[in-house]
Design a protein around this motif. Structure first.
Motif, PDB file in Angstrom:
ATOM      1  N   LYS A  12       0.815  -1.211   0.000  1.00  0.00           N
ATOM      2  CA  LYS A  12       0.000   0.000   0.000  1.00  0.00           C
ATOM      3  C   LYS A  12       0.850   1.263   0.000  1.00  0.00           C
ATOM      4  O   LYS A  12       0.437   2.292  -0.518  1.00  0.00           O
ATOM      5  CB  LYS A  12      -0.926   0.009   1.219  1.00  0.00           C
ATOM      6  N   VAL A  61      -7.682  -3.807  -4.527  1.00  0.00           N
ATOM      7  CA  VAL A  61      -8.717  -4.669  -3.975  1.00  0.00           C
ATOM      8  C   VAL A  61      -8.353  -5.152  -2.579  1.00  0.00           C
ATOM      9  O   VAL A  61      -7.192  -5.468  -2.308  1.00  0.00           O
ATOM     10  CB  VAL A  61      -8.913  -5.903  -4.898  1.00  0.00           C
ATOM     11  N   GLU A  62      -9.337  -5.238  -1.718  1.00  0.00           N
ATOM     12  CA  GLU A  62      -9.216  -5.876  -0.403  1.00  0.00           C
ATOM     13  C   GLU A  62     -10.097  -7.122  -0.459  1.00  0.00           C
ATOM     14  O   GLU A  62     -11.327  -7.005  -0.513  1.00  0.00           O
ATOM     15  CB  GLU A  62      -9.697  -4.935   0.713  1.00  0.00           C
ATOM     16  N   ASP A  63      -9.490  -8.294  -0.508  1.00  0.00           N
ATOM     17  CA  ASP A  63     -10.263  -9.529  -0.622  1.00  0.00           C
ATOM     18  C   ASP A  63      -9.463 -10.656   0.027  1.00  0.00           C
ATOM     19  O   ASP A  63      -8.506 -11.161  -0.553  1.00  0.00           O
ATOM     20  CB  ASP A  63     -10.527  -9.829  -2.099  1.00  0.00           C
ATOM     21  N   ARG A  64      -9.850 -11.026   1.223  1.00  0.00           N
ATOM     22  CA  ARG A  64      -9.098 -12.029   1.986  1.00  0.00           C
ATOM     23  C   ARG A  64      -9.047 -13.383   1.269  1.00  0.00           C
ATOM     24  O   ARG A  64      -8.016 -14.050   1.257  1.00  0.00           O
ATOM     25  CB  ARG A  64      -9.718 -12.178   3.389  1.00  0.00           C
ATOM     26  N   LEU A 113      -6.512 -13.145  -1.484  1.00  0.00           N
ATOM     27  CA  LEU A 113      -5.172 -13.141  -0.900  1.00  0.00           C
ATOM     28  C   LEU A 113      -4.763 -14.547  -0.496  1.00  0.00           C
ATOM     29  O   LEU A 113      -3.638 -14.975  -0.774  1.00  0.00           O
ATOM     30  CB  LEU A 113      -5.110 -12.197   0.304  1.00  0.00           C
ATOM     31  N   LYS A 153       0.381 -12.917   5.820  1.00  0.00           N
ATOM     32  CA  LYS A 153      -0.883 -12.446   5.253  1.00  0.00           C
ATOM     33  C   LYS A 153      -1.588 -11.418   6.133  1.00  0.00           C
ATOM     34  O   LYS A 153      -2.494 -10.738   5.673  1.00  0.00           O
ATOM     35  CB  LYS A 153      -1.827 -13.632   5.011  1.00  0.00           C
ATOM     36  N   GLU A 154      -1.161 -11.326   7.385  1.00  0.00           N
ATOM     37  CA  GLU A 154      -1.778 -10.363   8.305  1.00  0.00           C
ATOM     38  C   GLU A 154      -1.153  -8.976   8.190  1.00  0.00           C
ATOM     39  O   GLU A 154      -1.600  -8.040   8.853  1.00  0.00           O
ATOM     40  CB  GLU A 154      -1.658 -10.867   9.747  1.00  0.00           C
ATOM     41  N   PRO A 165      -0.585  -5.385   7.439  1.00  0.00           N
ATOM     42  CA  PRO A 165      -1.556  -4.361   7.013  1.00  0.00           C
ATOM     43  C   PRO A 165      -1.142  -3.602   5.750  1.00  0.00           C
ATOM     44  O   PRO A 165      -1.962  -2.886   5.170  1.00  0.00           O
ATOM     45  CB  PRO A 165      -1.624  -3.415   8.219  1.00  0.00           C
ATOM     46  N   ASN A 166       0.095  -3.770   5.305  1.00  0.00           N
ATOM     47  CA  ASN A 166       0.569  -3.071   4.114  1.00  0.00           C
ATOM     48  C   ASN A 166       0.244  -3.816   2.814  1.00  0.00           C
ATOM     49  O   ASN A 166       0.445  -3.294   1.728  1.00  0.00           O
ATOM     50  CB  ASN A 166       2.079  -2.825   4.223  1.00  0.00           C
ATOM     51  N   GLN A 190      -1.431  -5.067  -0.417  1.00  0.00           N
ATOM     52  CA  GLN A 190      -2.435  -4.533  -1.335  1.00  0.00           C
ATOM     53  C   GLN A 190      -2.577  -5.478  -2.518  1.00  0.00           C
ATOM     54  O   GLN A 190      -1.600  -5.735  -3.228  1.00  0.00           O
ATOM     55  CB  GLN A 190      -2.005  -3.156  -1.849  1.00  0.00           C
ATOM     56  N   LEU A 191      -3.774  -6.001  -2.736  1.00  0.00           N
ATOM     57  CA  LEU A 191      -4.032  -6.785  -3.944  1.00  0.00           C
ATOM     58  C   LEU A 191      -4.249  -5.818  -5.107  1.00  0.00           C
ATOM     59  O   LEU A 191      -4.936  -4.797  -4.964  1.00  0.00           O
ATOM     60  CB  LEU A 191      -5.267  -7.659  -3.777  1.00  0.00           C
TER      61      LEU A 191
END
Length: 163
Positions: free
Chosen positions: A55, A91-94, A97, A113-114, A116-117, A119-120
Motif C-alpha cells: 500500500k 482490492v481488499e479480498d481475503r 489473498l 498475510k496479516e 496491514p501493508n 495490497q491486492l
C-alpha cells in the motif's frame, strides 16, 4: 486471422504461462511512465492479472491516480514477448489473498498475510500485443538468409488483440 475473445485469452495465457516476473508500468503523478518488476501469480490468465503489492509503494499510489497500466512479459529463450494494457483496481479480498499467497511474499511482508501493508492489485485486461518468434537461433538464421537474399525475413507472429 480472426480470433474470438476466448481464443485471444487462451493465446495470451499460453504465452505468459511460466513467466516468473513481469514489468508493471504505471503513470506517475507528474505523467511519467515508470515500470516496476512484479512477481507473477501461479494462476492461469483469464483476462485478469493479479499482483500482490504494498500500500505504501509508489506504483500503488500511481494506480490510485491513473488506473490505466501496462504489464509486459518476456521469455527471450522461447522468443515470446507480450504487452497487456488494462485498468488497475486496488482490492481488499481475503479469499483472493489466500489463493495468491505463498511464503515467498514473507520477504516483503514479514507479518505474513496479516501484514496491514498488503495490497491486492487486480488488472482487467483491455487488450494485448504479442510477438512470438521462432526462437533466437531460428530468428538469427532467418535474418541472415533475408540479408543474403535481399528478402524480408520471417520474424514470427505479431498480433494486436482486444480482450
Amino acid at each position: 486471422m480472426t480470433q474470438t475473445s476466448t481464443d485471444s485469452v487462451k493465446k495470451i495465457a499460453s504465452l505468459i504461462n511460466g513467466v516468473k516476473f513481469a514489468m508493471l508500468t504505471v503513470q506517475t503523478e507528474k505523467g511519467h511512465l515508470h515500470g516496476h518488476p512484479m512477481t507473477t501469480q501461479d494462476v492461469e490468465f483469464d483476462g485478469d492479472i493479479w499482483f500482490i503489492g504494498g500500500k505504501d509503494t509508489a506504483q500503488v499510489a500511481a494506480m490510485r491516480l491513473h488506473p490505466q497500466v501496462n504489464v509486459s512479459y518476456s521469455h527471450p529463450d522461447k522468443g515470446v514477448y507480450v504487452s497487456v494494457n488494462g485498468t488497475a483496481q486496488l482490492v481488499e479480498d481475503r479469499a483472493k489473498l489466500d489463493e495468491l499467497w505463498s511464503d515467498f511474499y514473507k520477504a516483503y511482508f514479514p507479518q505474513g498475510k496479516e501484514d496491514p501493508n498488503i495490497q491486492l492489485i487486480h488488472i482487467a485486461a483491455n487488450g494485448a500485443e504479442y510477438w512470438e518468434s521462432d526462437g533466437k537461433v531460428r530468428s538469427l538464421i532467418s535474418l541472415a538468409k533475408g540479408l543474403i537474399k535481399g528478402e524480408q525475413p520471417h520474424q514470427g507472429e505479431n498480433e494486436t488483440i482486444k480482450l
